[in-house]
Structure formats: structure tokens, C-alpha cells
Enzyme design. Structure first.
Site, PDB file in Angstrom:
ATOM      1  N   HIS A 106     -21.989  -7.438  36.790  1.00 53.14           N
ATOM      2  CA  HIS A 106     -23.067  -6.362  36.353  1.00 53.14           C
ATOM      3  C   HIS A 106     -22.899  -5.024  36.471  1.00 53.14           C
ATOM      4  CE1 HIS A 106     -25.035 -10.228  34.202  1.00 53.14           C
ATOM      5  NE2 HIS A 106     -25.297 -10.234  35.655  1.00 53.14           N
ATOM      6  N   ASP A 139     -20.170 -17.212  33.712  1.00 50.55           N
ATOM      7  CA  ASP A 139     -21.355 -16.721  34.168  1.00 50.55           C
ATOM      8  C   ASP A 139     -22.405 -17.396  33.101  1.00 50.55           C
ATOM      9  OD1 ASP A 139     -22.806 -15.305  36.703  1.00 50.55           O
ATOM     10  OD2 ASP A 139     -24.433 -15.196  35.092  1.00 50.55           O
ATOM     11  N   HIS A 156     -25.223 -14.631  31.962  1.00 49.92           N
ATOM     12  CA  HIS A 156     -24.854 -13.596  32.050  1.00 49.92           C
ATOM     13  C   HIS A 156     -24.152 -12.889  31.758  1.00 49.92           C
ATOM     14  CE1 HIS A 156     -28.457 -15.018  35.036  1.00 49.92           C
ATOM     15  NE2 HIS A 156     -29.244 -14.110  33.691  1.00 49.92           N
ATOM     16  N   ASP A 199     -24.760 -20.109  37.346  1.00 48.82           N
ATOM     17  CA  ASP A 199     -25.910 -20.578  36.983  1.00 48.82           C
ATOM     18  C   ASP A 199     -26.393 -21.143  35.251  1.00 48.82           C
ATOM     19  OD1 ASP A 199     -24.844 -17.935  35.396  1.00 48.82           O
ATOM     20  OD2 ASP A 199     -26.243 -16.628  36.348  1.00 48.82           O
TER      21      ASP A 199
END
Ligand code: ZN
Length: 340
Positions: A161, A197, A199, A281
Site C-alpha cells: 500500500h 493479498d 487488498h 488475508d
């Protein structure tokens, strides 16, 4: 398969996390690394300790102002009266301010707002040291891949991120981007980044947005309901990227079908090397679950990615079910190894 870990990771133990207006315990904690190490142990993989990433390598991805901020801001913050233990800004420059040629002033609060995207990247006394240790692991894994091998970097804090000049979502230095750039500098003409991931890998996409030499592919929970909220949609088209957002509740079948689409795009791109930002995740047992991937799903993902038979640097990203992380890593790497 080689593995890398830096013990300074434990110096980053963030406390602050804001969720739906309430302050909670941060879950990007050192216990995650302990669980992942147990997974490596179970595979007989002993991680090597690396050197922290040198500034010249970090400057290939990040701005000098941002690196100076990350390295030194905590001391300035701590010197303020009534300062909290971690840097968490209470203001960010808005588009309206930026449209009027605003710029961060020298004060640490101003720079904190400019260099962070959200309240999920608290900066503590040990954050810099941990971050350059994690970045060193990513570079070491890339160096193995540059010689045609494959390696796993136990990066903590994670990185996908983080933008060139901005932390966000538990991430400070973009480890996967550093690995991709290191592979380019070592002679790979084209590098693919396959982010699984749950996200969107928004920082990595942003860093390589104008770059036709680095393909960024991300499979993630639908950002209209999930972090990072503003990006990660299918229609975003940079020089070389592919977003495959998945509906909430997507389980193995749908997730692995998206992975097949991602792998087909990567084959078409004909990269010389691969970077895998690996988050867990997407697990069905994730605390803030968007997707419902099983242990077997992660093993099959490892196998599918391994079948690309590319030099590969795997960089750890998210995954916050501490009890399960080691098992999921073990399953993924087992599937990956069986395909080679
Ligand atoms: Zn994540």
C-alpha cells in the site's frame, strides 16, 4: 527455495488502529512473523538474516523527502508536548489545497499528513529500522531471482500500500516494488508483479503506473466495500496493469479462476521474472474477511503460480489471523515447490 528475515522487524509494534470511529489494537504485530517463521520451520527452511536496505536502493522507488520523514520524524513528534507514542496525523492535504499549490510546511504534523494516506500506518520509534530490514529481505529475494532462483522474503511491516512518497494501510516501504525494480536493474527486461493479498496493491500499481516494463496484477476484495476504497477497480488502466476485484465472499473456485486469468495475462506479457506480493488475508478465517479462501486454495494458488516456472521473489504482505499464518505459508510454498 531460500528465505530471508530481519530481526529488527520486532522493533515495529504499532498500537494505534482506527476502525469505524473506534480506536482498536493494531493487528499488524510481531506475533505474525513468529507464526510465519513456524511455517518455514515446518518446511525445514531456515531464514537467512539480511542487511537493511541501503538508501540508494530505497531511492529507486521512494522520494528523498519521504525517506527523510520516515527516518527522522518520530524524534520530532516525540519532542512535542503531550505527543502520543506514534505518529498518527489529524489532517491530510485535500485536493482543493493541492490545487492551490499547497505544499507541506516543515512541521512534523504537516509532513505527517502529506506522507501518510490514512490512520492505519502509525509510525513508532522502531518503524524505520524495521522497514529497512524488511526492504533488505525483499532485495535479497530479488537477488536470488535475478540469478534464476526463487526466494521468500518474510517482510514485516508489509509494503504494497506504500506509494513513492506516502505510507498507508500498515505499509511504509514498498518491498515488492523494490524487488521488481532490483530485478529490472539486474537485467530483467520485463517483470510481472502478481499480488494475491486480499487488498488491492494500490501502492505498487501507483509506483509503476506509467511503466510498460513492469506489469502489476492484483486479485482482491471489491474496493467499493473494502480498503483501499478509492482504487483497485477493473477499469483502471495504466501502462501495464490488471485489476481483478472479487465480490465479497468469493471462495476457492472464483478466486482460483481469477488467478488463472491473472496467470494468462502474465504469460502474454512474457516477463523474465516474477514478484509475488503474498498476503493471506483472503483466508476464510481472516478477522476482517472479504474473501473465503481455504488452506487448500492457497496450496493450489502456490502450485498455479509455481507452474509459471519463472525466477520468483515472494514478498510477505498482509494476513492477520496469527494462529493460521504459518500453516497458510506452509501450504502455499508446498504447492509452489511441487510445481517446479
Ligand atoms: Zn491485505
Amino acid at each position: 527455495m531460500k528465505a530471508f528475515h530481519h530481526p529488527d522487524e520486532a522493533q515495529h509494534a504499532p498500537q494505534f488502529f482506527l476502525m469505524r470511529g473506534t480506536v482498536r489494537a493494531n493487528f499488524e504485530v510481531p506475533a505474525r512473523a513468529a507464526s510465519l517463521r513456524a511455517g518455514l520451520d515446518a518446511l525445514g527452511l531456515k531464514p537467512e538474516e539480511t542487511k537493511p536496505a541501503p538508501r540508494e536502493a530505497l531511492l529507486k522507488i521512494h522520494t528523498p523527502e519521504y525517506l527523510d520523514f520516515l527516518e527522522h520524524a518520530h524524534a520530532e513528534w516525540a519532542a512535542m508536548p503531550e505527543a502520543g507514542a506514534e505518529i498518527v496525523p489529524n489532517i491530510h492535504p485535500t485536493p482543493e489545497m493541492l490545487a492551490q499549490s499547497s505544499r507541506p510546511a516543515g512541521h512534523v504534523i504537516s509532513r505527517a499528513g502529506a506522507h501518510t494516506a490514512d490512520a492505519a500506518c502509525p509510525i513508532g520509534a522502531g518503524t524505520w529500522q524495521a522497514s529497512i530490514g524488511a526492504a533488505g529481505c525483499a532485495l535479497a529475494a530479488a537477488d536470488v531471482a535475478a540469478k534464476g532462483g526463487m526466494a521468500y522474503a518474510l517482510c514485516r511491516p508489509p509494503g504494497h500500500h506504500a506509494y513513492a512518497g506516502r505510507a498507508g494501510g500498515h505499509c511504509y516501504i514498498n518491498n515488492s516494488a523494490l524487488a521488481a525494480q532490483r530485478l529490472r536493474d539486474a537485467g530483467a527486461q520485463r517483470v510481472a508483479v502478481l499480488d494475491i493479498d486480499s487488498h488491492h496493491g494500490n501502492g505498487t500499481q501507483g509506483i509503476f503506473w506509467d511503466r510498460p516494463d513492469v506489469l502489476t496484477v492484483s486479485i482482491h476484495g471489491d474496493p467499493s466495500r473494502y480498503y483501499p476504497w478509492y482504487v483497485g477497480f477493473a477499469e483502471e488502466k495504466g501502462a501495464a496493469n490488471l485489476n481483478l476485484p472479487q465480490p465479497f465472499g468469493t471462495s476457492d473456485e472464483g478466486w482460483l479462476a481469477a488467478l488463472d486469468t491473472a496467470i494468462a495475462a502474465i504469460r502474454q506479457f512474457k516477463p523474465d521474472a516474477l514478484v509475488v506480493p503474498l498476503g493471506f488475508d483472503a483466508s476464510e478465517f481472516e478477522p476482517l474477511a472479504a474473501l473465503k479462501v481455504t488452506e487448500e486454495g492457497f496450496k493450489r494458488a502456490g502450485h498455479a503460480i509455481g507452474r509459471l516456472k519463472l525466477p520468483t521473489a515472494i514478498c510477505q504482505e498482509g494476513g492477520y489471523n496469527v494462529d493460521l499464518l504459518g500453516t497458510l505459508l506452509q501450504r502455499f510454498l508446498t504447492g509452489f515447490g511441487e510445481a517446479r
